[in-house]
Design an enzyme around this catalytic site. Structure first.
Site, PDB file in Angstrom:
ATOM      1  N   LYS A  34       0.784  -1.126   0.128  1.00  0.00           N
ATOM      2  CA  LYS A  34       0.255  -0.358  -0.011  1.00  0.00           C
ATOM      3  C   LYS A  34       0.565   1.272  -0.053  1.00  0.00           C
ATOM      4  O   LYS A  34       2.141   1.418  -0.021  1.00  0.00           O
ATOM      5  CB  LYS A  34      -0.811   0.354   1.233  1.00  0.00           C
ATOM      6  CG  LYS A  34      -0.070  -0.013   2.392  1.00  0.00           C
ATOM      7  CD  LYS A  34      -1.102  -0.658   4.097  1.00  0.00           C
ATOM      8  CE  LYS A  34      -0.191  -0.752   4.878  1.00  0.00           C
ATOM      9  NZ  LYS A  34      -0.872  -0.533   6.054  1.00  0.00           N
ATOM     10  N   TYR A 254      15.000  29.843   6.195  1.00  0.00           N
ATOM     11  CA  TYR A 254      13.863  30.729   6.790  1.00  0.00           C
ATOM     12  C   TYR A 254      14.376  31.126   7.884  1.00  0.00           C
ATOM     13  O   TYR A 254      14.049  30.032   8.549  1.00  0.00           O
ATOM     14  CB  TYR A 254      13.031  30.143   6.123  1.00  0.00           C
ATOM     15  CG  TYR A 254      12.499  30.223   4.492  1.00  0.00           C
ATOM     16  CD1 TYR A 254      12.264  31.542   4.229  1.00  0.00           C
ATOM     17  CD2 TYR A 254      12.487  29.249   3.858  1.00  0.00           C
ATOM     18  CE1 TYR A 254      11.759  31.564   2.567  1.00  0.00           C
ATOM     19  CE2 TYR A 254      12.179  29.480   1.910  1.00  0.00           C
ATOM     20  CZ  TYR A 254      12.086  30.687   1.809  1.00  0.00           C
ATOM     21  OH  TYR A 254      11.477  30.789   0.106  1.00  0.00           O
TER      22      TYR A 254
HETATM   23  C1  LIG Z   1       0.104  -1.513   6.958  1.00  0.00           C
HETATM   24  C2  LIG Z   1      -0.494  -3.120   7.267  1.00  0.00           C
HETATM   25  C3  LIG Z   1       0.206  -4.565   7.335  1.00  0.00           C
HETATM   26  C4  LIG Z   1       2.127  -3.800   7.269  1.00  0.00           C
HETATM   27  O1  LIG Z   1       1.846  -3.773   8.175  1.00  0.00           O
HETATM   28  P1  LIG Z   1       3.871  -2.980   8.411  1.00  0.00           P
HETATM   29  O2  LIG Z   1       3.613  -2.409   9.979  1.00  0.00           O
HETATM   30  O3  LIG Z   1       4.421  -1.969   7.906  1.00  0.00           O
HETATM   31  O4  LIG Z   1       4.506  -4.449   8.660  1.00  0.00           O
HETATM   32  C5  LIG Z   1      -0.812  -5.174   7.810  1.00  0.00           C
HETATM   33  N1  LIG Z   1      -2.037  -5.633   8.535  1.00  0.00           N
HETATM   34  C6  LIG Z   1      -2.472  -5.143   7.575  1.00  0.00           C
HETATM   35  C7  LIG Z   1      -3.680  -4.967   7.536  1.00  0.00           C
HETATM   36  C8  LIG Z   1      -1.989  -3.169   7.557  1.00  0.00           C
HETATM   37  O5  LIG Z   1      -3.225  -2.429   7.054  1.00  0.00           O
END
Ligand SMILES: *Cc1c(COP(=O)(O)O)cnc(C)c1O
Length: 357
Positions: A34, A254
């Site tokens: 994702k 800045y």
């Molecule tokens: C994002 C997510 C993961 C992975 O999480 P990490 O901490 O990056 O390993 C696993 N399961 C679900 C349901 C998630 O939303």
């Protein structure tokens, strides 16, 4: 020439995946890609991780992009679908659905398509974000098993809230709640995120769901990815575009947020919050120039940062700097910014070209 670029090491991604397989040899692996594969480029990362058993995404557009790129492996929508149009799209693309609330059950019951979905029923064991409460799970289970067409497959999952914490008591409690709910359903189970894969082997179950660790980065505050046997997959690299002398007492950038305590040399680098660097990075945050650490000097601006290179061998225009990567852990940069590496990686913006090597 590109002033700033994120080099993505496909070999590191593959090596990290193998490392995780070694830790959880009896489990299947859902590679979580994702948020543009945590900033690493969705399609490129998924192609490098093609050995995964499935991919997990948050948004249906990500799944569509993976299918458009020719990826045939199972793809799980981690938040499921929210209306009939998305469900039709998911059917068309052969996506698997997480089901975490009653409205999603109603959508499935109203679904008249031929396509049988693989469903991941999600139960809330303490995160209090998504998922059926334990008490509501039997009714939800009954509804999914009564669906026609029958689901192609059923799975049960939960998500851990505190798997990265040294004190594993919250995770133990979540596992204790999950076990009786899963008992007797006779379906594959999935619990473990990145942190739990390393910290809580008893959470591995049938499917692990790593995200961050695939990219070679540690979810733990006190350990780097390298210490976990992982290889950082992203090198965020930029270029020195100016070097200047600054007299003692002068200010840089800045708000004049950095003041030279001595006669100083300051390198200006082509990287700013327009590239996704956080403006909350403070004076002193580390940057690697010609392989040596030097401190950030003053505010992050949109297209530039300044770095105090007084103590480094001469730095010149055109030299390369690493903002994070194998030479400078993104975990350390995140700690300096008061955040977690997840946020830094996901923030890398569209204007930064990704070069997969
Ligand atoms: C994002 C997510 C993961 C992975 O999480 P990490 O901490 O990056 O390993 C696993 N399961 C679900 C349901 C998630 O939303």
């Amino acid at each position: 020439m590109r002033l700033i670029r994120a080099r993505i090491n496909g070999g590191a991604l593959r090596s990290n995946l193998q490392r995780l397989r070694g830790l959880a040899p009896a489990s299947k692996l859902m590679a979580v890609v994702k948020a543009n594969a945590y900033g690493h480029g969705l399609v490129g990362a998924a192609l490098a991780l093609s050995d995964a058993d499935a991919f997990g995404v948050a948004r249906i557009d990500e799944a569509i992009a993976l299918r458009a790129a020719g990826i045939r492996k199972p793809i799980v929508l981690l938040e499921g679908v929210f209306n009939a149009a998305q469900m039709a799209e998911a059917a068309h693309r052969q996506l698997e659905l997480v089901v975490h609330e009653a409205a999603q059950l109603s959508l499935l019951e109203a679904w008249r398509g031929e396509h049988p979905f693989t469903l991941w029923l999600k139960v809330d064991t303490g995160m209090n974000r998504l998922g059926f409460r334990g008490a509501d799970l039997p009714a939800a289970w009954q509804r999914v098993t009564a669906l026609r067409p029958r689901p192609a497959a059923l799975r049960l999952m939960t998500h851990l809230s505190s798997a990265d914490e040294p004190d594993g008591s919250v995770t133990r409690q979540q596992l204790q709640r999950f076990a009786p709910l899963a008992q007797g359903l006779g379906v594959p189970l999935s619990v473990a995120n990145s942190a739990a894969i390393f910290a809580t082997p008893e959470s591995h179950c049938d499917w692990i769901r790593p995200g961050l660790v695939l990219y070679g980065v540690s979810p733990f505050a006190d350990r780097s990815g390298t210490a976990l046997g992982l290889q950082p997959a992203m090198t965020l690299e930029t270029t020195v575009i100016a070097v200047r002398q600054v007299a003692a007492g002068e200010r840089v950038g800045y708000g004049g947020a950095w003041r030279a305590g001595r006669a100083s040399r300051v390198a200006i680098l082509a990287a700013g919050y327009g590239d996704g660097l956080l403006r909350s990075l403070p004076n002193g945050a580390p940057v690697l120039i010609n392989g040596q650490r030097a401190p950030l000097a003053g505010r992050v601006s949109m297209d530039m940062i300044a770095v105090d290179v007084t103590d480094l061998p001469p730095v010149k225009v055109g030299d390369t700097a690493e903002l994070w990567g194998p030479g400078l852990a993104v975990e350390a940069v995140a700690a300096a910014a008061g955040t977690i590496p997840y946020e830094l990686l996901c923030a890398v913006s569209q204007r930064v070209p990704l070069e997969t090597v």
